[in-house]
Design an enzyme around this catalytic site. Structure first.
Site, PDB file in Angstrom:
ATOM      1  N   HIS A   1       0.833  -1.210   0.000  1.00  0.00           N
ATOM      2  CA  HIS A   1       0.000   0.000   0.000  1.00  0.00           C
ATOM      3  C   HIS A   1       0.864   1.255   0.000  1.00  0.00           C
ATOM      4  O   HIS A   1       0.605   2.192  -0.768  1.00  0.00           O
ATOM      5  CB  HIS A   1      -0.921   0.009   1.215  1.00  0.00           C
ATOM      6  N   GLU A   2       1.873   1.296   0.862  1.00  0.00           N
ATOM      7  CA  GLU A   2       2.741   2.472   0.917  1.00  0.00           C
ATOM      8  C   GLU A   2       3.517   2.651  -0.375  1.00  0.00           C
ATOM      9  O   GLU A   2       3.750   3.778  -0.826  1.00  0.00           O
ATOM     10  CB  GLU A   2       3.687   2.377   2.117  1.00  0.00           C
TER      11      GLU A   2
ATOM     12  N   HIS B   1       3.176   8.948  -6.872  1.00  0.00           N
ATOM     13  CA  HIS B   1       4.097  10.079  -6.969  1.00  0.00           C
ATOM     14  C   HIS B   1       4.875  10.023  -8.272  1.00  0.00           C
ATOM     15  O   HIS B   1       5.026  11.036  -8.971  1.00  0.00           O
ATOM     16  CB  HIS B   1       5.052  10.062  -5.775  1.00  0.00           C
TER      17      HIS B   1
END
Length: 224
Positions: free
Chosen positions: A94-95, A102
């Site tokens: 998820h991170e 980004h």
């Protein structure tokens, strides 16, 4: 009425937080069939996504995992960084989903990031301004109006966070399934864990909106 809504939202928030912690505790006990650690999963996802300028680091705390776009780091708590569980796989991917957002200039993440500098300053004074506004409401509505305007921006930020979080989870789940990081049983658990994590942001956004409407009612009531 405003107090009742606030109590309901608070109750739901406590419940969702409790469910999230219990889910992650449960899935932290389920070993990942491929034996990979959260760190290894994160580094693999970044590499296979063509991202080579993001570091995966360990940070202290529990459920403190986050992606920092400023220094391009995926920050994982020890349980996730070293963990070889379903929960670790879900959180780590998820991170990394945020890192992929980004890298691909995901519009909602960009919008959210542009708001951070303003909110970091506004949050230091907002509650004080609102408090002063409530105390002086019979004298002038200007302080409260300013406070409500600032709170409205934080509420907007909460809702902008929702598509960012849900999209990161969708990217994570798609990647771990496609690359067979998890089996079918582990995938269901990962999706369940991330679902409850996303609900914490949803409840926070609803709570912020309810509070904003309460402040607006105070302001409008004074104007009447």
């Amino acid at each position: 009425m405003g107090l009742l809504i606030a109590l309901i939202v608070m109750g739901v928030s406590f419940y969702v937080q409790w469910r999230l912690k219990s889910k992650f505790e449960e899935y932290s006990q389920v070993g990942l069939s491929n034996g990979m650690s959260g760190k290894e999963i994160a580094e693999t996802m970044l590499r296979e996504s063509g991202i080579y300028d993001v570091r995966v680091v360990s940070v202290e705390g529990r459920l403190t995992d986050h992606y920092n776009p400023q220094d391009k780091t995926v920050n994982l708590s020890p349980d996730v960084y070293y963990g070889r569980s379903v929960a670790a796989a879900a959180v780590a991917s998820h991170e990394c989903g945020h890192a992929v957002q980004h890298a691909t200039a995901y519009s909602w993440l960009q919008f959210r990031s542009q708001m951070v500098p303003f909110l970091s300053i506004a949050s230091q004074y907002m509650q004080w301004i609102i408090l002063i506004g409530v105390l002086l409401i019979n004298t002038s509505i200007i302080p409260l109006a300013i406070g409500v305007a600032l709170f409205a921006v934080t509420t907007l930020f909460s809702f902008i966070t929702l598509p960012v979080e849900y999209d990161a989870s969708n990217r994570a789940l798609a990647w771990i399934q496609k690359n067979r990081i998890v089996n079918e049983r582990e995938y269901i658990m990962s999706a369940d864990a991330l679902k409850w994590a996303a609900r914490t942001y949803l409840v926070a956004a609803i709570g912020s909106l309810a509070t904003l409407l309460y402040y607006v009612s105070l302001l409008m009531g004074r104007r009447d």
